[in-house]
Design a protein around this motif. Structure first.
Motif, PDB file in Angstrom:
ATOM      1  N   ILE A 194      -8.264  -1.008  -9.264  1.00 30.51           N
ATOM      2  CA  ILE A 194      -6.748  -0.587  -9.142  1.00 30.51           C
ATOM      3  C   ILE A 194      -5.721  -1.941  -8.470  1.00 30.51           C
ATOM      4  CG2 ILE A 194      -4.822   0.990  -8.039  1.00 30.51           C
ATOM      5  CD1 ILE A 194      -7.507   2.774  -7.520  1.00 30.51           C
ATOM      6  N   HIS A 195      -4.850  -2.405  -8.967  1.00 25.59           N
ATOM      7  CA  HIS A 195      -4.540  -3.693  -9.160  1.00 25.59           C
ATOM      8  C   HIS A 195      -2.787  -3.112  -8.311  1.00 25.59           C
ATOM      9  CE1 HIS A 195      -6.938  -6.155 -11.587  1.00 25.59           C
ATOM     10  NE2 HIS A 195      -7.220  -5.475 -11.807  1.00 25.59           N
ATOM     11  N   PRO A 196      -3.191  -3.143  -6.810  1.00 24.93           N
ATOM     12  CA  PRO A 196      -2.115  -2.898  -6.652  1.00 24.93           C
ATOM     13  C   PRO A 196      -0.860  -3.429  -6.635  1.00 24.93           C
ATOM     14  CG  PRO A 196      -2.443  -4.080  -5.202  1.00 24.93           C
ATOM     15  CD  PRO A 196      -3.661  -4.357  -6.620  1.00 24.93           C
ATOM     16  N   TYR A 197       1.103  -3.084  -6.587  1.00 23.61           N
ATOM     17  CA  TYR A 197       2.220  -3.653  -6.389  1.00 23.61           C
ATOM     18  C   TYR A 197       2.112  -4.195  -5.059  1.00 23.61           C
ATOM     19  CZ  TYR A 197       7.247  -3.558  -6.813  1.00 23.61           C
ATOM     20  OH  TYR A 197       8.408  -4.037  -6.541  1.00 23.61           O
ATOM     21  N   ARG A 198       2.112  -5.419  -5.688  1.00 25.13           N
ATOM     22  CA  ARG A 198       2.607  -6.512  -4.540  1.00 25.13           C
ATOM     23  C   ARG A 198       4.132  -6.804  -4.674  1.00 25.13           C
ATOM     24  NH1 ARG A 198      -0.526  -4.600  -2.643  1.00 25.13           N
ATOM     25  NH2 ARG A 198      -2.648  -5.484  -0.984  1.00 25.13           N
ATOM     26  N   GLN A 206      -1.231  -0.231 -10.584  1.00 22.47           N
ATOM     27  CA  GLN A 206      -0.413   0.773 -10.017  1.00 22.47           C
ATOM     28  C   GLN A 206       1.402   0.594 -10.015  1.00 22.47           C
ATOM     29  OE1 GLN A 206      -2.091   0.560  -6.365  1.00 22.47           O
ATOM     30  NE2 GLN A 206      -1.998   2.533  -6.276  1.00 22.47           N
ATOM     31  N   LYS A 254      -6.832  -5.909  -4.793  1.00 24.47           N
ATOM     32  CA  LYS A 254      -7.797  -4.966  -6.039  1.00 24.47           C
ATOM     33  C   LYS A 254      -8.252  -3.536  -4.560  1.00 24.47           C
ATOM     34  CE  LYS A 254     -11.660  -7.123  -7.155  1.00 24.47           C
ATOM     35  NZ  LYS A 254     -12.767  -7.279  -8.353  1.00 24.47           N
ATOM     36  N   TRP A 266       5.144  -7.595 -10.663  1.00 23.40           N
ATOM     37  CA  TRP A 266       4.266  -6.449 -11.208  1.00 23.40           C
ATOM     38  C   TRP A 266       4.455  -5.614 -12.208  1.00 23.40           C
ATOM     39  CZ3 TRP A 266      -1.166  -6.882  -9.980  1.00 23.40           C
ATOM     40  CH2 TRP A 266      -1.385  -7.955  -8.965  1.00 23.40           C
ATOM     41  N   LYS A 320      -2.727  -3.828   4.393  1.00 24.13           N
ATOM     42  CA  LYS A 320      -2.372  -3.839   2.564  1.00 24.13           C
ATOM     43  C   LYS A 320      -2.551  -3.103   2.026  1.00 24.13           C
ATOM     44  CE  LYS A 320      -6.154  -6.297   3.020  1.00 24.13           C
ATOM     45  NZ  LYS A 320      -7.743  -7.002   3.364  1.00 24.13           N
ATOM     46  N   TYR A 321      -3.202  -1.764   2.430  1.00 26.75           N
ATOM     47  CA  TYR A 321      -2.914  -0.593   1.817  1.00 26.75           C
ATOM     48  C   TYR A 321      -2.228   0.957   2.428  1.00 26.75           C
ATOM     49  CZ  TYR A 321      -5.750  -3.271  -1.208  1.00 26.75           C
ATOM     50  OH  TYR A 321      -6.088  -4.619  -2.020  1.00 26.75           O
ATOM     51  N   ASP A 376      -1.146   4.466  -1.026  1.00 26.93           N
ATOM     52  CA  ASP A 376      -1.725   3.204  -2.863  1.00 26.93           C
ATOM     53  C   ASP A 376      -2.829   4.074  -3.418  1.00 26.93           C
ATOM     54  OD1 ASP A 376      -0.828   0.690  -2.852  1.00 26.93           O
ATOM     55  OD2 ASP A 376      -1.521   0.715  -0.271  1.00 26.93           O
ATOM     56  N   VAL A 401       0.673   6.092  -7.369  1.00 23.71           N
ATOM     57  CA  VAL A 401      -0.385   6.707  -6.747  1.00 23.71           C
ATOM     58  C   VAL A 401      -1.600   6.683  -7.281  1.00 23.71           C
ATOM     59  CG1 VAL A 401      -1.200   7.721  -4.839  1.00 23.71           C
ATOM     60  CG2 VAL A 401       1.493   7.066  -4.633  1.00 23.71           C
TER      61      VAL A 401
END
Length: 497
Positions: A471-475, A359, A424, A479, A285-286, A324, A364
């Motif tokens: 931190i909201h990741p790119y999915r 993100q 997140k 996004w 996931k990360y 990430d 990063v």
């Protein structure tokens, strides 16, 4: 690994390796310096220790519930150790991998030989999937104040404070520089003096003060380690290091030896990371990178020549690989970057200190940890383009470097908490001390002030936050546009709530 034994599940006791040891083993072997290390996955731990005699060694493990009056059951599982000469101060070093652990189970363990065991220690596994928290510690560097005892007191207190506040934390992640002098065992003994390092797995990172000797490698055996020349520089008699990786509950952790950077080593590190991500990233996931030398240092090391080189060599590669979060030490100060893509600020509108960031693809976040022991602090430096024209001031906050959303130094001990959630990451820098003892650099007048605002504001309480960010990741598709909208309107857009 236990030979022929990994099918044995540690939920029940079983006779394993009983033929490896007998009651006639040499009882003169004394185990010392135990540390619990991270394994290759949630179901493994690595135990490392020193021993005084070259006899067969093992780690014995049983569910804590199976112990009777603190005695191990007759059929407790054993895992044989690899034993080698201690090239630092004589004797021997040993390590063994505990395998096939069950989730949500308390275990007790001891090391040594029949008739010559260490004290018994314990640890607890948790769920093997889902959310978890881990703690990141910057540069204990025991001995750097000139007073080993004071440094050790601050380090033990940070471990106690952080784990009292976060008893279910599942990993303790190192930013490097465990000690001041690589082969000084009094410093290592002080670093290892807390039993917390026998109860929670330590994910070691090698710092520049840990190189030049074998003690780091003898104290910490790490999983999946590549000790090829580019990651493992120096004389074969004194070198430690290597690059390694492990997975934990959907997070791919990659730890590199940033002391090796010249003669094409940075490119070799990137190739190593690329290979690990290629082979294991699809299941993660990360992706979290850990190394010692902070490339976006805000203090003394901001414009070191080696750091300038890493700023050129690493960021674009990390963005392309989908990293990430990058965790770093070395600078004895705290910083949290803006979202960085290909070595540049990804969203110009992202505000300093934003509490939430998105993100977007290739984004990063880089975090530098402050001192966890209080042995040494470095003051923040003003951006200086005469030393590096590419590392100038932030247009939104000219006192800070352009890459950093937050830069902080209060001369108090801190640690970083990372909450891993499905959608997140939450990163907090938390105070583990005040201006009062234990705080060696303050006690010994190594610094002239203490507290926020260069000492103009009283020290804040233990447990209070210096900084916190979601931190909201790119999915995937969609996004990136959301991230642009969010940062243009600051990070408080409704979709981030």
């Amino acid at each position: 690994m236990a030979t022929g034994a990994t099918a044995v599940v540690l939920g029940v006791t079983a006779a394993l390796g009983s033929g490896l040891m007998t009651a006639h083993a040499d009882t003169s072997a004394t185990p010392t310096g135990l540390v619990l290390g991270v394994g290759a996955s949630e179901s493994q731990r690595v135990v490392s220790w020193y021993t005084s005699a070259n006899t067969p060694q093992m780690v014995q493990v049983a569910p804590t519930s199976d112990l009777v009056n603190d005695e191990f059951p007759a059929g407790a599982v054993t895992f044989p150790a690899t034993v080698a000469a201690n090239s630092v101060n004589g004797g021997y070093n040993a390590h063994a991998t505990i395998d096939s652990l069950l989730k949500n189970t308390a275990y007790s363990y001891r090391v040594g030989t029949q008739g010559s065991w260490s004290p018994t220690y314990s640890f607890k596994t948790q769920e093997f999937k889902g959310d978890f928290d881990f703690l990141f510690y910057g540069d204990p560097q025991i001995g750097s104040s000139g007073n080993v005892d004071k440094d050790a007191a601050g380090w033990r207190d940070t471990l106690n404070v952080s784990l009292a506040a976060n008893p279910d934390a599942e990993l303790l992640v190192s930013g490097g520089d465990q000690v001041e002098t690589a082969n000084t065992e009094t410093q290592w003994n002080a670093f290892l003096s807390s039993d917390k390092l026998r109860q929670y797995p330590w994910a070691a990172t090698i710092g520049n003060h840990d190189v030049g000797g074998k003690a780091y490698e003898q104290h910490f055996w790490t999983p999946n380690t590549d000790r090829s020349a580019p990651y493992y520089n120096g004389s074969s008699a004194t070198r430690s290091g290597g690059d390694y990786w492990y997975t934990y509950k959907g997070v791919l952790f990659i730890d590199i030896n940033s002391n090796a950077y010249s003669n094409g080593a940075d490119a070799a590190h990137v190739a190593y990371i690329s290979d690990v991500v290629k082979n294991h990233g699809a299941d993660a996931k990360y992706t979290v990178l850990v190394y010692h030398h902070s490339i976006y240092s805000p203090a003394d090391h901001a414009n070191d020549g080696d750091n300038q080189q890493r700023r050129q060599d690493f960021p674009t590669a990390f963005s392309k690989l989908g990293v990430d979060l990058v965790l770093q030490g070395h600078d004895h100060s705290y910083s949290r970057s803006y979202v960085i893509k290909n070595g540049k600020k990804s969203h110009p509108g992202e505000q300093p200190g934003s509490a939430q960031v998105a993100q977007g693809p290739g984004g990063v976040i880089y975090v530098t940890a402050n001192s966890a022991s209080g042995s040494k602090y470095y003051d923040l430096t003003a951006p200086d383009t005469t030393e590096d024209p590419n590392y100038g001031p932030d247009p939104l906050n000219p006192n800070s470097h352009w890459a950093n959303s937050v830069e902080n130094q209060e001369h108090v001990r801190t640690y970083v908490k990372v909450e891993v959630r499905d959608n997140k990451l939450v990163v907090e820098n938390l105070r583990s001390g005040t201006c009062a003892a234990p705080n060696a650099a303050v006690e010994l007048n190594k610094v002239s002030w203490c507290g926020p605002d260069s000492g103009a504001t009283p020290a804040q309480p233990v447990g209070s936050a210096v900084d916190a960010v979601v931190i909201h990741p790119y999915r995937g598709n969609g996004w990136d546009q959301r991230a642009d909208v969010a940062t243009e309107n600051t990070a408080e857009a409704d979709w981030l709530q």
